[in-house]
Design a protein around this motif. Structure first.
Motif, PDB file in Angstrom:
ATOM      1  N   PHE A  19       0.833  -1.210   0.000  1.00  0.00           N
ATOM      2  CA  PHE A  19       0.000   0.000   0.000  1.00  0.00           C
ATOM      3  C   PHE A  19       0.866   1.259   0.000  1.00  0.00           C
ATOM      4  O   PHE A  19       0.567   2.236  -0.688  1.00  0.00           O
ATOM      5  CB  PHE A  19      -0.923  -0.018   1.226  1.00  0.00           C
ATOM      6  CG  PHE A  19      -1.810   1.185   1.340  1.00  0.00           C
ATOM      7  CD1 PHE A  19      -2.918   1.333   0.511  1.00  0.00           C
ATOM      8  CD2 PHE A  19      -1.536   2.180   2.267  1.00  0.00           C
ATOM      9  CE1 PHE A  19      -3.732   2.445   0.611  1.00  0.00           C
ATOM     10  CE2 PHE A  19      -2.345   3.290   2.374  1.00  0.00           C
ATOM     11  CZ  PHE A  19      -3.450   3.429   1.541  1.00  0.00           C
ATOM     12  N   VAL A  22       2.236   2.543  -3.349  1.00  0.00           N
ATOM     13  CA  VAL A  22       1.332   3.332  -4.174  1.00  0.00           C
ATOM     14  C   VAL A  22       1.152   4.741  -3.624  1.00  0.00           C
ATOM     15  O   VAL A  22       1.126   5.722  -4.388  1.00  0.00           O
ATOM     16  CB  VAL A  22      -0.037   2.625  -4.290  1.00  0.00           C
ATOM     17  CG1 VAL A  22      -0.988   3.430  -5.155  1.00  0.00           C
ATOM     18  CG2 VAL A  22       0.137   1.223  -4.850  1.00  0.00           C
ATOM     19  N   VAL A  23       1.061   4.878  -2.307  1.00  0.00           N
ATOM     20  CA  VAL A  23       0.695   6.171  -1.726  1.00  0.00           C
ATOM     21  C   VAL A  23       1.897   7.014  -1.312  1.00  0.00           C
ATOM     22  O   VAL A  23       1.724   8.191  -0.965  1.00  0.00           O
ATOM     23  CB  VAL A  23      -0.234   5.971  -0.516  1.00  0.00           C
ATOM     24  CG1 VAL A  23      -1.494   5.236  -0.915  1.00  0.00           C
ATOM     25  CG2 VAL A  23       0.485   5.236   0.614  1.00  0.00           C
ATOM     26  N   ARG A  25       4.828   9.557  -1.370  1.00  0.00           N
ATOM     27  CA  ARG A  25       5.041  10.725  -2.221  1.00  0.00           C
ATOM     28  C   ARG A  25       6.421  10.729  -2.858  1.00  0.00           C
ATOM     29  O   ARG A  25       6.600  11.262  -3.948  1.00  0.00           O
ATOM     30  CB  ARG A  25       4.847  12.002  -1.392  1.00  0.00           C
ATOM     31  CG  ARG A  25       3.428  12.168  -0.857  1.00  0.00           C
ATOM     32  CD  ARG A  25       3.270  13.490  -0.131  1.00  0.00           C
ATOM     33  NE  ARG A  25       1.890  13.699   0.313  1.00  0.00           N
ATOM     34  CZ  ARG A  25       1.468  14.781   0.958  1.00  0.00           C
ATOM     35  NH1 ARG A  25       2.336  15.768   1.232  1.00  0.00           N
ATOM     36  NH2 ARG A  25       0.209  14.887   1.314  1.00  0.00           N
ATOM     37  N   SER A  30       9.046   4.728  -2.381  1.00  0.00           N
ATOM     38  CA  SER A  30       8.206   3.702  -3.001  1.00  0.00           C
ATOM     39  C   SER A  30       9.019   2.473  -3.383  1.00  0.00           C
ATOM     40  O   SER A  30       8.594   1.330  -3.166  1.00  0.00           O
ATOM     41  CB  SER A  30       7.501   4.273  -4.238  1.00  0.00           C
ATOM     42  OG  SER A  30       6.627   5.313  -3.894  1.00  0.00           O
ATOM     43  N   LYS A  84       2.219  14.700  -8.978  1.00  0.00           N
ATOM     44  CA  LYS A  84       0.973  14.714  -8.217  1.00  0.00           C
ATOM     45  C   LYS A  84      -0.203  15.101  -9.105  1.00  0.00           C
ATOM     46  O   LYS A  84      -1.307  14.550  -8.971  1.00  0.00           O
ATOM     47  CB  LYS A  84       1.094  15.695  -7.051  1.00  0.00           C
ATOM     48  CG  LYS A  84       2.106  15.273  -5.999  1.00  0.00           C
ATOM     49  CD  LYS A  84       2.203  16.308  -4.901  1.00  0.00           C
ATOM     50  CE  LYS A  84       3.261  15.921  -3.876  1.00  0.00           C
ATOM     51  NZ  LYS A  84       3.406  16.956  -2.812  1.00  0.00           N
TER      52      LYS A  84
END
Length: 205
Positions: A19, A22-23, A25, A30, A84
């Motif tokens: 998770f 993916v989230v 920043r 990541s 973003k």
């Protein structure tokens, strides 16, 4: 008891790290979370008795793919504001794909619970799991029953690698390139020079 606790702990870490892939920043974070996901997945493979797949996951994905991703992300000059903005633009489409994948997982899980999966192939694998080790069983299947497909897959990957090198190769002026044919075919007279330097004179290369 310990195996059950380890399964739940590794599963929770794998889901949480996936998770965060993916989230997160920061793309570097990541990739680091992705490496953590690979490690925990390898731990789950070990608990399932598939130690060869666990080793393969660590050596190939962590040792090569994830490290390559990390170097590429660190070398790129990424505009986080633009990143973003693109994330918000494709959020509805990504949510739709996520719902489709979730539906597929539910369907597969339901089929497994209802025992609609062929029980004979699970109860009697080829070869028998009690007769040989995990790595030996995979080796027998790959190099006996599927040897031609295995070799064909290797040839396809090799051709793809050569094609990628040929497509990205560019000849630029002012850059010296090796001539492999000339290097291999040169004679001893072309590659060796006999000199007789005087004491303290040295040799000019």
């Amino acid at each position: 008891m310990i195996a059950v606790a380890a399964f739940y702990i590794l599963s929770a870490i794998a889901i949480a790290s996936a998770f965060m892939v993916v989230v997160a920043r920061n793309p570097v974070h990541s990739v680091l979370f992705l490496i953590l996901t690979f490690f925990t997945s390898a731990g789950l493979f070990v608990l399932l008795g598939a130690e060869f797949l666990a080793m393969l996951l660590i050596v190939v994905y962590v040792g090569a793919v994830a490290v390559l991703f990390l170097f590429v992300v660190m070398m790129l000059d990424i505009d986080f504001a633009e990143l973003k903005a693109g994330f918000l633009t494709y959020l509805p489409f990504g949510g739709l794909i996520a719902l489709i994948l979730f539906g597929q997982f539910v369907m597969v899980g339901g089929a497994w619970v209802e025992k609609s999966v062929a029980a004979a192939s699970i109860a009697a694998p080829t070869p028998a799991a009690a007769a040989v080790s995990n790595a030996e069983a995979i080796g027998r299947i790959l190099y006996t029953d599927y040897i031609f497909l295995f070799q064909a897959a290797g040839i396809v990957l090799f051709i793809a690698m050569v094609g990628a090198i040929a497509l990205t190769l560019r000849h630029r002026d002012g850059i010296r390139r090796q001539n492999v044919t000339a290097q291999v075919g040169r004679t001893r007279e072309q590659g060796v020079e006999m000199t007789d330097p005087k004491p303290g004179q040295g040799v000019v290369l």
